[in-house]
Motif scaffolding. Sequence first.
Motif, PDB file in Angstrom:
ATOM      1  N   THR A  25       8.339 -10.076 -15.877  1.00  0.00           N
ATOM      2  CA  THR A  25       7.322 -10.037 -16.936  1.00  0.00           C
ATOM      3  C   THR A  25       6.401  -8.828 -16.813  1.00  0.00           C
ATOM      4  N   GLY A  26       6.576  -8.042 -15.732  1.00  0.00           N
ATOM      5  CA  GLY A  26       5.764  -6.841 -15.573  1.00  0.00           C
ATOM      6  C   GLY A  26       4.493  -7.046 -14.778  1.00  0.00           C
ATOM      7  N   TYR A  27       4.376  -8.190 -14.063  1.00  0.00           N
ATOM      8  CA  TYR A  27       3.159  -8.495 -13.311  1.00  0.00           C
ATOM      9  C   TYR A  27       3.444  -8.553 -11.812  1.00  0.00           C
ATOM     10  N   VAL A  28       2.390  -8.340 -11.026  1.00  0.00           N
ATOM     11  CA  VAL A  28       2.425  -8.659  -9.600  1.00  0.00           C
ATOM     12  C   VAL A  28       1.498  -9.845  -9.385  1.00  0.00           C
ATOM     13  N   ARG A  29       1.910 -10.736  -8.487  1.00  0.00           N
ATOM     14  CA  ARG A  29       1.134 -11.955  -8.220  1.00  0.00           C
ATOM     15  C   ARG A  29       0.421 -11.786  -6.882  1.00  0.00           C
ATOM     16  N   LEU A  30      -0.905 -11.744  -6.921  1.00  0.00           N
ATOM     17  CA  LEU A  30      -1.708 -11.465  -5.744  1.00  0.00           C
ATOM     18  C   LEU A  30      -2.519 -12.688  -5.331  1.00  0.00           C
ATOM     19  N   PRO A  31      -2.851 -12.800  -4.042  1.00  0.00           N
ATOM     20  CA  PRO A  31      -3.669 -13.929  -3.586  1.00  0.00           C
ATOM     21  C   PRO A  31      -5.035 -13.938  -4.277  1.00  0.00           C
ATOM     22  N   GLU A  39      -4.430   0.254  -8.555  1.00  0.00           N
ATOM     23  CA  GLU A  39      -5.524   0.123  -7.584  1.00  0.00           C
ATOM     24  C   GLU A  39      -6.819  -0.262  -8.291  1.00  0.00           C
ATOM     25  N   ALA A  40      -7.117   0.437  -9.377  1.00  0.00           N
ATOM     26  CA  ALA A  40      -8.358   0.168 -10.105  1.00  0.00           C
ATOM     27  C   ALA A  40      -8.354  -1.241 -10.684  1.00  0.00           C
ATOM     28  N   ALA A  41      -7.199  -1.683 -11.210  1.00  0.00           N
ATOM     29  CA  ALA A  41      -7.122  -3.017 -11.802  1.00  0.00           C
ATOM     30  C   ALA A  41      -7.307  -4.100 -10.744  1.00  0.00           C
ATOM     31  N   ILE A  42      -6.692  -3.915  -9.577  1.00  0.00           N
ATOM     32  CA  ILE A  42      -6.824  -4.910  -8.505  1.00  0.00           C
ATOM     33  C   ILE A  42      -8.254  -4.918  -7.962  1.00  0.00           C
ATOM     34  N   THR A  43      -8.834  -3.736  -7.812  1.00  0.00           N
ATOM     35  CA  THR A  43     -10.217  -3.648  -7.333  1.00  0.00           C
ATOM     36  C   THR A  43     -11.158  -4.395  -8.272  1.00  0.00           C
ATOM     37  N   ALA A  44     -10.955  -4.192  -9.565  1.00  0.00           N
ATOM     38  CA  ALA A  44     -11.799  -4.884 -10.543  1.00  0.00           C
ATOM     39  C   ALA A  44     -11.597  -6.391 -10.471  1.00  0.00           C
ATOM     40  N   GLY A  45     -10.366  -6.827 -10.215  1.00  0.00           N
ATOM     41  CA  GLY A  45     -10.098  -8.260 -10.128  1.00  0.00           C
ATOM     42  C   GLY A  45     -10.811  -8.917  -8.954  1.00  0.00           C
ATOM     43  N   TYR A  46     -10.746  -8.259  -7.774  1.00  0.00           N
ATOM     44  CA  TYR A  46     -11.395  -8.836  -6.596  1.00  0.00           C
ATOM     45  C   TYR A  46     -12.916  -8.717  -6.661  1.00  0.00           C
ATOM     46  N   ALA A  47     -13.409  -7.773  -7.446  1.00  0.00           N
ATOM     47  CA  ALA A  47     -14.864  -7.600  -7.563  1.00  0.00           C
ATOM     48  C   ALA A  47     -15.506  -8.674  -8.441  1.00  0.00           C
ATOM     49  N   GLN A  48     -14.706  -9.439  -9.172  1.00  0.00           N
ATOM     50  CA  GLN A  48     -15.239 -10.460 -10.076  1.00  0.00           C
ATOM     51  C   GLN A  48     -15.468 -11.777  -9.330  1.00  0.00           C
ATOM     52  N   ARG A  92     -12.237  -2.561  -1.417  1.00  0.00           N
ATOM     53  CA  ARG A  92     -11.553  -1.264  -1.339  1.00  0.00           C
ATOM     54  C   ARG A  92     -10.057  -1.540  -1.263  1.00  0.00           C
ATOM     55  N   VAL A  93      -9.322  -0.977  -2.237  1.00  0.00           N
ATOM     56  CA  VAL A  93      -7.901  -1.310  -2.394  1.00  0.00           C
ATOM     57  C   VAL A  93      -7.073  -0.034  -2.411  1.00  0.00           C
ATOM     58  N   SER A  94      -5.898  -0.102  -1.789  1.00  0.00           N
ATOM     59  CA  SER A  94      -4.933   1.000  -1.821  1.00  0.00           C
ATOM     60  C   SER A  94      -3.576   0.437  -2.216  1.00  0.00           C
ATOM     61  N   VAL A  95      -2.858   1.162  -3.092  1.00  0.00           N
ATOM     62  CA  VAL A  95      -1.531   0.735  -3.554  1.00  0.00           C
ATOM     63  C   VAL A  95      -0.534   1.849  -3.270  1.00  0.00           C
ATOM     64  N   GLU A  96       0.581   1.479  -2.656  1.00  0.00           N
ATOM     65  CA  GLU A  96       1.645   2.442  -2.338  1.00  0.00           C
ATOM     66  C   GLU A  96       2.975   1.870  -2.807  1.00  0.00           C
ATOM     67  N   VAL A  97       3.758   2.689  -3.513  1.00  0.00           N
ATOM     68  CA  VAL A  97       5.086   2.262  -3.958  1.00  0.00           C
ATOM     69  C   VAL A  97       6.031   2.329  -2.761  1.00  0.00           C
ATOM     70  N   THR A  98       6.614   1.194  -2.397  1.00  0.00           N
ATOM     71  CA  THR A  98       7.517   1.148  -1.245  1.00  0.00           C
ATOM     72  C   THR A  98       8.982   1.110  -1.640  1.00  0.00           C
ATOM     73  N   LEU A  99       9.282   0.620  -2.847  1.00  0.00           N
ATOM     74  CA  LEU A  99      10.671   0.569  -3.303  1.00  0.00           C
ATOM     75  C   LEU A  99      10.696   0.733  -4.815  1.00  0.00           C
ATOM     76  N   TYR A 100      11.476   1.713  -5.272  1.00  0.00           N
ATOM     77  CA  TYR A 100      11.598   1.965  -6.709  1.00  0.00           C
ATOM     78  C   TYR A 100      12.742   1.152  -7.294  1.00  0.00           C
ATOM     79  N   ARG A 101      12.635   0.838  -8.573  1.00  0.00           N
ATOM     80  CA  ARG A 101      13.732   0.149  -9.248  1.00  0.00           C
ATOM     81  C   ARG A 101      14.950   1.081  -9.276  1.00  0.00           C
ATOM     82  N   PRO A 102      16.160   0.522  -9.328  1.00  0.00           N
ATOM     83  CA  PRO A 102      17.363   1.360  -9.230  1.00  0.00           C
ATOM     84  C   PRO A 102      17.606   2.161 -10.505  1.00  0.00           C
ATOM     85  N   PHE A 103      18.481   3.153 -10.380  1.00  0.00           N
ATOM     86  CA  PHE A 103      18.992   3.864 -11.550  1.00  0.00           C
ATOM     87  C   PHE A 103      20.463   3.476 -11.715  1.00  0.00           C
ATOM     88  N   TYR A 104      21.044   3.838 -12.842  1.00  0.00           N
ATOM     89  CA  TYR A 104      22.414   3.430 -13.163  1.00  0.00           C
ATOM     90  C   TYR A 104      23.235   4.662 -13.519  1.00  0.00           C
TER      91      TYR A 104
END
Length: 241
Positions: A101-107, A123-132, A139-151
């Motif tokens: 669905t295009g979402y990440v599910r966070l604690p 990062e900005a969206a998650i920071t805003a979520g935890y600030a509420q 303080r949040v950092s986001v790093e891409v660890t695995l990209y979706r495949p190509f065909y």
Amino acid sequence: MRWMHALLLAILAATIAGAPACAADAPNYSTMQAPRSWTPDQPQLRPAEPVEQPPVRMASVAPIQSLSNGPADYMLGTGDKVHVTVYGEDDLSGEFQVDSTGYVRLPMIGQVRATGLTARALEAAITAGYAQGYLLQPRVSVEVTLYRPFYIIGEVNKPGQYPYVNGMNVLNAVALAGGYTQKAIEGHVYLRRNGTAKEEKVNADAATEVDPGDIVRVDSNPIWDIISVVSPLAPFAVSHY
């Protein structure tokens, strides 16, 4: 008697003051040579010419290449995995996948939309979520660890989906798929970018980049299409000759 004692002390002091210097401190004149005078029949010694030293060459240092976590404008999509770090909150940090669905599910804060966002925007969206009402100055950092495949499909030996790595290009993609078949056109391929429905004809070289989610199609040479049509008719033609 006192005057005699003082006189003796005065004589002793005068004797010490006038004594010659210690032999260890005096120069040994017997070992010194007098300078010889130069005569016209003797060759005149010239001072040694200075020897030119080769210039010092500094070792060239290659510039440090900065490591990058993919392109800065890379848009996240379904199948990507990200590592979210919430500083000071280990229970909230971890690796999360962008779902169908295009979402990440966070604690604590639940779903956060990731599709169409860059890592910095997420990062900005998650920071805003935890600030509420959850964290004070998160303080949040986001790093891409695995990209979706190509065909890659068409005239390659092993068509299918393959994991994406940074710097992927058409030649890398073809190599991962086992190379071209004998029917392939090797000069160009058709590339459909992720999220689009239109193919574009591009050069099959290292300058053509492939992004996560792209579809690469290797076309066949038209002569093989003709052969595939003519070959089944060959036995029929021979039998009626």
